[in-house]
Design a protein around this motif. Structure first.
Motif, PDB file in Angstrom:
ATOM      1  N   CYS A 194      29.407 -27.816 -10.599  1.00  0.00           N
ATOM      2  CA  CYS A 194      30.600 -28.661 -10.647  1.00  0.00           C
ATOM      3  C   CYS A 194      30.545 -29.525 -11.900  1.00  0.00           C
ATOM      4  O   CYS A 194      29.517 -30.157 -12.161  1.00  0.00           O
ATOM      5  N   PRO A 242      29.652 -37.540 -10.435  1.00  0.00           N
ATOM      6  CA  PRO A 242      30.928 -36.924 -10.072  1.00  0.00           C
ATOM      7  C   PRO A 242      32.110 -37.675 -10.674  1.00  0.00           C
ATOM      8  O   PRO A 242      32.090 -38.895 -10.796  1.00  0.00           O
ATOM      9  N   TRP A 246      34.688 -34.098  -5.646  1.00  0.00           N
ATOM     10  CA  TRP A 246      33.876 -33.268  -6.544  1.00  0.00           C
ATOM     11  C   TRP A 246      33.305 -32.024  -5.860  1.00  0.00           C
ATOM     12  O   TRP A 246      33.290 -30.939  -6.444  1.00  0.00           O
ATOM     13  N   ALA A 247      32.837 -32.180  -4.620  1.00  0.00           N
ATOM     14  CA  ALA A 247      32.189 -31.054  -3.942  1.00  0.00           C
ATOM     15  C   ALA A 247      33.164 -29.907  -3.711  1.00  0.00           C
ATOM     16  O   ALA A 247      32.787 -28.729  -3.772  1.00  0.00           O
ATOM     17  N   ALA A 287      33.419 -27.512  -6.701  1.00  0.00           N
ATOM     18  CA  ALA A 287      32.248 -26.724  -7.111  1.00  0.00           C
ATOM     19  C   ALA A 287      32.556 -25.237  -6.971  1.00  0.00           C
ATOM     20  O   ALA A 287      33.319 -24.809  -6.098  1.00  0.00           O
ATOM     21  N   PRO A 312      25.339 -28.948  -6.591  1.00  0.00           N
ATOM     22  CA  PRO A 312      25.363 -29.420  -5.211  1.00  0.00           C
ATOM     23  C   PRO A 312      24.169 -28.918  -4.414  1.00  0.00           C
ATOM     24  O   PRO A 312      23.781 -27.745  -4.527  1.00  0.00           O
ATOM     25  N   THR A 313      23.574 -29.796  -3.636  1.00  0.00           N
ATOM     26  CA  THR A 313      22.469 -29.411  -2.755  1.00  0.00           C
ATOM     27  C   THR A 313      23.015 -29.112  -1.359  1.00  0.00           C
ATOM     28  O   THR A 313      24.135 -29.467  -1.016  1.00  0.00           O
ATOM     29  N   GLU A 352      22.960 -31.500   2.139  1.00  0.00           N
ATOM     30  CA  GLU A 352      24.415 -31.398   2.223  1.00  0.00           C
ATOM     31  C   GLU A 352      25.093 -32.682   1.762  1.00  0.00           C
ATOM     32  O   GLU A 352      24.735 -33.772   2.174  1.00  0.00           O
ATOM     33  N   TYR A 356      23.764 -33.994  -4.656  1.00  0.00           N
ATOM     34  CA  TYR A 356      23.667 -33.121  -5.823  1.00  0.00           C
ATOM     35  C   TYR A 356      22.482 -33.541  -6.685  1.00  0.00           C
ATOM     36  O   TYR A 356      21.956 -34.654  -6.547  1.00  0.00           O
TER      37      TYR A 356
END
Length: 205
Positions: free
Chosen positions: A17, A45, A50-51, A54, A76-77, A149, A152
């Motif tokens: 992202c 972000p 933002w997520a 991605a 992202p994690t 979750e 990032y």
């Protein structure tokens, strides 16, 4: 930045992202967010959504960074990987020990805020606290953090203001495509963090 983002998406199948970037303003570099006191200039972000922006598509990543070539790379994690983050000195101590032990290791980054990030299988964030507690410590007390979750890490070669550039300590390769589980790394990481925390306390006395 474009080449790195596309490579992460195409070769590692990681979501990427674009984040904020650095802009020249009156002879100085500032974060595109406009906050003169930004804690991570050019490396966070660009909005709350933002997520959702991605992508794991190399073509989409190429389009995104073609529009914003200076944008930071956010990884992202919680999907392809989680990370376990530890202080710099503890991270390098643990890394040397794990290499001597022959433990399986995934990619590892070093960020300008003097943190070392170990890439591990997803799920580490949910169980790391319990794993550390079984070893006799509290994760927060020894400065060990897991990201999963909704979080990032910043991908190399992103530069964070005047602090420096995020770098690979262990680059992503075909040999480390299969990530270790948190259980495989947590003991040497927690031990190194606890030792560093004790040394810090001793120096402050």
């Amino acid at each position: 930045m474009l080449d790195a983002a596309v490579r992460y998406a195409e070769e590692r199948h990681w979501d990427v992202c674009p984040g904020t970037w650095l802009e020249a303003v009156e002879g100085a570099e500032r974060c595109s967010c406009g906050d003169t006191g930004c804690a991570a200039p050019g490396a966070h972000p660009s909005g709350p959504d933002w997520a959702g922006r991605a992508t794991g598509s190399g073509a989409a990543a190429r389009r995104m960074w073609s529009r914003r070539p200076k944008a930071s790379i956010l990884l992202p994690t919680g999907h392809a990987f989680d990370t376990i983050d530890v202080p710099e000195s503890a991270g390098f101590m643990a890394l040397a020990r794990m290499e001597r032990m022959g433990l399986p290791l995934g990619p590892v980054t070093h960020s300008p805020d003097r943190r070392v990030h170990f890439f591990v299988l997803p799920g580490a964030a949910a169980k790391s606290e319990g794993l550390v507690r079984k070893l006799g410590w509290q994760a927060a007390a020894i400065d060990l953090t897991a990201r999963g979750e909704g979080a990032y890490v910043t991908g190399p070669p992103t530069r964070i203001g005047g602090y420096g550039t995020v770098q690979w300590v262990r680059r992503p390769t075909a040999a480390n495509r299969w990530l270790p589980d948190a259980e495989e790394l947590i003991s040497p990481l927690a031990y190194a963090c606890a030792r560093e925390a004790a040394d810090t306390r001793d120096r402050s006395r």
